[in-house]
Design an enzyme around this catalytic site. Structure first.
Site, PDB file in Angstrom:
ATOM      1  N   ARG A 106      48.528  55.465 -54.148  1.00 52.04           N
ATOM      2  CA  ARG A 106      49.340  54.286 -54.402  1.00 52.04           C
ATOM      3  C   ARG A 106      48.660  53.398 -55.431  1.00 52.04           C
ATOM      4  O   ARG A 106      47.490  53.040 -55.292  1.00 52.04           O
ATOM      5  CB  ARG A 106      49.564  53.495 -53.105  1.00 52.04           C
ATOM      6  CG  ARG A 106      50.463  54.200 -52.111  1.00 52.04           C
ATOM      7  CD  ARG A 106      51.112  53.221 -51.131  1.00 52.04           C
ATOM      8  NE  ARG A 106      50.164  52.324 -50.509  1.00 52.04           N
ATOM      9  CZ  ARG A 106      49.482  52.588 -49.397  1.00 52.04           C
ATOM     10  NH1 ARG A 106      49.628  53.756 -48.802  1.00 52.04           N
ATOM     11  NH2 ARG A 106      48.647  51.715 -48.891  1.00 52.04           N
ATOM     12  N   TYR A 238      52.964  60.556 -58.457  1.00 51.47           N
ATOM     13  CA  TYR A 238      52.482  60.609 -57.073  1.00 51.47           C
ATOM     14  C   TYR A 238      53.584  60.099 -56.144  1.00 51.47           C
ATOM     15  O   TYR A 238      54.144  59.011 -56.353  1.00 51.47           O
ATOM     16  CB  TYR A 238      51.207  59.777 -56.916  1.00 51.47           C
ATOM     17  CG  TYR A 238      50.816  59.568 -55.471  1.00 51.47           C
ATOM     18  CD1 TYR A 238      50.442  60.636 -54.662  1.00 51.47           C
ATOM     19  CD2 TYR A 238      50.859  58.291 -54.895  1.00 51.47           C
ATOM     20  CE1 TYR A 238      50.120  60.447 -53.329  1.00 51.47           C
ATOM     21  CE2 TYR A 238      50.528  58.092 -53.570  1.00 51.47           C
ATOM     22  CZ  TYR A 238      50.164  59.164 -52.789  1.00 51.47           C
ATOM     23  OH  TYR A 238      49.854  58.977 -51.464  1.00 51.47           O
ATOM     24  N   ALA A 239      53.895  60.882 -55.118  1.00 52.86           N
ATOM     25  CA  ALA A 239      55.078  60.612 -54.299  1.00 52.86           C
ATOM     26  C   ALA A 239      55.038  59.247 -53.624  1.00 52.86           C
ATOM     27  O   ALA A 239      56.078  58.637 -53.384  1.00 52.86           O
ATOM     28  CB  ALA A 239      55.272  61.713 -53.266  1.00 52.86           C
ATOM     29  N   GLY A 240      53.839  58.744 -53.308  1.00 51.06           N
ATOM     30  CA  GLY A 240      53.746  57.426 -52.697  1.00 51.06           C
ATOM     31  C   GLY A 240      54.202  56.311 -53.619  1.00 51.06           C
ATOM     32  O   GLY A 240      54.543  55.218 -53.170  1.00 51.06           O
ATOM     33  N   SER A 291      46.960  54.305 -43.363  1.00 50.50           N
ATOM     34  CA  SER A 291      46.951  55.629 -43.987  1.00 50.50           C
ATOM     35  C   SER A 291      45.527  56.160 -44.066  1.00 50.50           C
ATOM     36  O   SER A 291      44.595  55.435 -44.387  1.00 50.50           O
ATOM     37  CB  SER A 291      47.548  55.550 -45.393  1.00 50.50           C
ATOM     38  OG  SER A 291      48.908  55.209 -45.348  1.00 50.50           O
ATOM     39  N   CYS A 293      43.774  57.304 -41.527  1.00 45.81           N
ATOM     40  CA  CYS A 293      42.984  57.004 -40.327  1.00 45.81           C
ATOM     41  C   CYS A 293      43.373  57.883 -39.137  1.00 45.81           C
ATOM     42  O   CYS A 293      43.191  57.493 -37.981  1.00 45.81           O
ATOM     43  CB  CYS A 293      43.123  55.525 -39.964  1.00 45.81           C
ATOM     44  SG  CYS A 293      42.338  54.409 -41.145  1.00 45.81           S
ATOM     45  N   ASP A 309      54.613  59.193 -39.419  1.00 47.83           N
ATOM     46  CA  ASP A 309      54.304  58.109 -40.349  1.00 47.83           C
ATOM     47  C   ASP A 309      55.097  56.829 -40.125  1.00 47.83           C
ATOM     48  O   ASP A 309      54.532  55.754 -40.113  1.00 47.83           O
ATOM     49  CB  ASP A 309      54.535  58.592 -41.787  1.00 47.83           C
ATOM     50  CG  ASP A 309      53.964  57.645 -42.830  1.00 47.83           C
ATOM     51  OD1 ASP A 309      52.886  57.069 -42.587  1.00 47.83           O
ATOM     52  OD2 ASP A 309      54.593  57.479 -43.895  1.00 47.83           O
ATOM     53  N   ASN A 407      43.031  62.356 -51.341  1.00 49.57           N
ATOM     54  CA  ASN A 407      44.409  62.031 -50.970  1.00 49.57           C
ATOM     55  C   ASN A 407      45.358  63.204 -51.219  1.00 49.57           C
ATOM     56  O   ASN A 407      46.563  63.021 -51.310  1.00 49.57           O
ATOM     57  CB  ASN A 407      44.895  60.796 -51.746  1.00 49.57           C
ATOM     58  CG  ASN A 407      46.145  60.182 -51.138  1.00 49.57           C
ATOM     59  OD1 ASN A 407      46.315  60.165 -49.925  1.00 49.57           O
ATOM     60  ND2 ASN A 407      47.024  59.670 -51.990  1.00 49.57           N
ATOM     61  N   ARG A 441      39.849  51.926 -38.402  1.00 48.93           N
ATOM     62  CA  ARG A 441      38.520  52.547 -38.494  1.00 48.93           C
ATOM     63  C   ARG A 441      37.498  51.475 -38.116  1.00 48.93           C
ATOM     64  O   ARG A 441      37.174  50.611 -38.920  1.00 48.93           O
ATOM     65  CB  ARG A 441      38.254  53.060 -39.912  1.00 48.93           C
ATOM     66  CG  ARG A 441      38.938  54.374 -40.222  1.00 48.93           C
ATOM     67  CD  ARG A 441      38.653  54.815 -41.649  1.00 48.93           C
ATOM     68  NE  ARG A 441      39.273  56.118 -41.912  1.00 48.93           N
ATOM     69  CZ  ARG A 441      38.644  57.277 -41.868  1.00 48.93           C
ATOM     70  NH1 ARG A 441      37.344  57.290 -41.597  1.00 48.93           N
ATOM     71  NH2 ARG A 441      39.271  58.401 -42.110  1.00 48.93           N
TER      72      ARG A 441
END
Length: 654
Positions: A106, A238-240, A291, A293, A309, A407, A441
């Site tokens: 992203r 990038y798909a995001g 994302s 994690c 998701d 990623n 995290r």
């Protein structure tokens, strides 16, 4: 309050199409007879104007209407191979897509909400005035598809007819984007008009990668027009950043639920999974994690996986919390996916049968994909996201180039996963959710699991997530606050979103047994932080089955717990039994003590971090600070009685 259809509609302004008769002229000029006939199925006037303006703005050479038919989907797949956006791999129906090295995640610093004058957004978000966004779109998107094909698909973010599902239009010059959309979302071409009539809104997404050159990436932008539910994306693949039905439209769904569906619906960054309990009982969970994690791993650790998701949720008339997955597929991080931790997913990735799009992994000479943490012997050489790769390769700074990007992703249908309950996932009535979890995290503060005593404390657990920055975001480093793991996708002020959360989970619309329990999860405690040696994790990936198993029992009243100032924690005997039953693992009391002792000073420091940060925001509900104050007072009393580290047996004493 977000006001819809306020300010200049940028798509309409740049496209210049204002009337239906003008739109019809655009269609007749730009569509061949076959695609013109397909578009006739879409009668919604606003949708037709949006499409006409996108054509007029982007000026493609050809316009293709994707009806979701096998023929149309096959055409998109064929184009993706012919145009070089994907390459075939060794397994049938497996392909690989490579994004530019500068476009691997992203583009956080190039993503903006388009705002009207005086309109407030989240303090953690980036925004751009409407006039500046208009100038960018006029400069860069006018004619951006010359020499290219515009593909237009009609999708639903959820099973058709589900209360919280929202229809959307995806417009792109990238066959990879439309191919991904067909795996991830339900094509609702036949039902699009009816879905818009049912929901009252739809989202519009316009993307073009342009020439797809490294030098264009600095000019890439992802704009989200909150007032007009329209996204614009340029110069990236990038798909995001480009599959805007995903996180772009998730942001709109968050806005819609926050301002127009208060105490009715939520749009969350959550997995949905079912965990079996005694007698074959299945209890459904929805869980948030930033994302990268472990959200996908947690989702698939369930016995009846629904989604990994996103979740669209609502309070049903019977007083239960219901949820659907707005997606029908997975766009999941593949790093550290292996046979030990992810057997269901590995069967799909390594055996014939399913369709899979790989991205930014290592491909060997036999056209077989590999990735960091796959648990298999890596080839000596191959191709990856930076071109040719070999063991020991370094970049210009002498830093080792990993075999795959951190990623790197796989895109596939959820139904390909062995433990996916496709029938329930496609049921518009949704699944009844009894457990909500939040995790990040956290190496040194919170225990592996704890359950809020009240809905307010549950909202505060979600508001207090922290996480190390992950590879899903370019240009972000260090430890970050991640409210509800939804923070990157909350457009409005956090106070508005938080107020909607308090109202939702305290709603009187819930029945006595329908209100979910809310828990915190933490898989990332280290030995070092709990008095042990080394920086390794206290637990391992498969332990998640135990934590979820205990929550299933607690939510159904089958086990008791120890009450603490931060919530309820498990008793040792229950966990010892679950470790043996669920993963055939011994669970010594010493490890339980390390897991569940409260390190008071660490928790107080975390409370102060959150209190200080939220204190800088305007409009934060005072209830948040009241809960922090109540917890702090009780923790200080514990410290006074037992010292800075309070063991579970001491907590049981009160």
């Amino acid at each position: 309050m977000l006001e819809l259809k306020k300010g200049l509609d940028i798509l309409s302004e740049v496209g210049g199409v204002k009337t239906l008769s003008e739109a019809e002229a655009i269609f007749k000029k730009n569509l061949d007879a076959q695609n013109l006939a397909k578009l006739e199925r879409i009668k919604n006037e606003e949708a037709r104007l949006k499409i006409a303006n996108a054509i007029a703005m982007c000026e493609p050479d050809y316009v293709f209407i994707d009806t979701g038919s096998q023929e149309d989907v096959d055409t998109i797949r064929k184009w993706s191979l012919e145009w070089g956006e994907e390459e075939p791999l060794a397994l049938p129906r497996h392909t690989v897509h490579f994004d530019l090295p500068q476009d691997q995640a992203r583009l956080v610093k190039q993503t903006f909400y388009i705002v009207n004058e005086g309109e407030k957004t989240s303090a953690l978000a980036r925004s751009i005035p409407r006039q500046e966004a208009l100038e960018y779109v006029q400069k860069y998107m006018k004619g951006i598809m010359k020499g290219m094909t515009m593909m237009i698909g009609f999708f639903d973010r959820g099973p058709v007819g589900a209360q919280a599902a929202i229809p959307a239009i995806e417009i792109s010059s990238s066959s990879y984007v439309l191919h991904s959309a067909e795996l991830l979302y339900r094509n609702c071409y036949e039902q699009f008009d009816a879905e818009v009539a049912r929901k009252g809104i739809f989202f519009t997404n316009v993307h073009s990668q342009g020439p797809n050159r490294p030098e264009d990436v600095p000019n890439a932008r992802i704009f989200m027009d909150r007032s007009w539910f329209t996204t614009f994306s340029t110069f990236c693949t990038y798909a995001g950043n480009t599959l805007l039905l995903k996180k772009g439209n998730h942001r709109f769904a968050v806005d819609y639920s926050t301002y127009y569906k208060v105490e009715e619906e939520l749009s969350e960054h959550m997995f949905i999974t079912g965990v079996k309990g005694p007698g074959g009982r299945v209890t459904y969970f929805a869980g948030a994690a930033p994302s990268g994690c472990g959200k996908t791993t947690t989702a698939m650790a369930g016995d009846e996986f629904i989604g990994d998701d996103l979740a669209q949720m609502w309070i049903e008339k019977d007083g239960t919390l219901r949820a659907v997955n707005p997606e029908k597929g997975i766009f999941g991080i593949v790093e550290d996916v292996n046979w030990e931790g992810d057997p269901h997913l590995m069967k799909v990735l390594r055996h014939e049968g399913a369709e899979v799009i790989w991205s930014n992994v290592l491909i060997d000479e036999h056209k077989k994909p590999f990735w960091t943490g796959c648990g298999e012997e890596l080839p000596e050489r191959g191709r990856n996201f930076q071109g040719e790769w070999w063991k020991g390769k370094t970049d210009e700074n002498g830093k080792p180039v990993p075999p795959s990007h951190p990623n790197a992703r796989v895109t596939l249908l959820c139904e390909a996963i062995e433990n996916h309950n496709t029938k329930l996932a496609e049921d518009p009535s949704g699944v009844p959710v009894k457990v909500i979890t939040y995790s990040g995290r956290d190496s040194d503060t919170m225990p592996p699991i704890w359950v809020a005593r009240t809905p307010d404390e549950g909202v505060v657990i979600g508001a207090s997530i922290v996480s190390a920055a992950t590879a899903t975001e370019i240009g972000v480093t260090g430890v970050r606050r991640q409210p509800w793991a939804n923070e990157p996708f909350i457009p409005g002020p956090l106070g508005d979103y938080m107020e909607a959360q308090f109202r939702f989970f305290n709603s009187k619309k819930f029945s006595e047994k329908g209100r979910p329990i809310i828990a915190g999860l933490n898989y990332f405690l280290t030995h070092e932080a709990r008095g042990g040696k080394g920086k390794g994790l206290l637990g391992e990936k498969r332990d998640v089955k135990v934590w979820l198993g205990w929550l299933e029992l607690f939510a159904n009243g089958d086990v008791e717990a120890i009450e603490t100032p931060i919530g309820y924690i498990p008793k040792y005997e229950d966990l010892k039994k679950l470790f043996k039953e669920r993963i055939d693992k011994e669970y010594p009391y010493e490890l339980y003590e390390m897991h569940f002792s409260l390190y008071i000073d660490n928790i107080l420091a975390r409370i102060n971090l959150q209190r200080e940060a939220y204190g800088k925001d305007q409009g934060i509900p005072k209830r948040l600070f009241e809960v922090y104050d109540e917890q702090e007072k009780a923790l200080l009393a514990l410290k006074e009685k037992f010292g800075p580290v309070v063991k579970p047996e001491q907590l049981a004493q009160g």
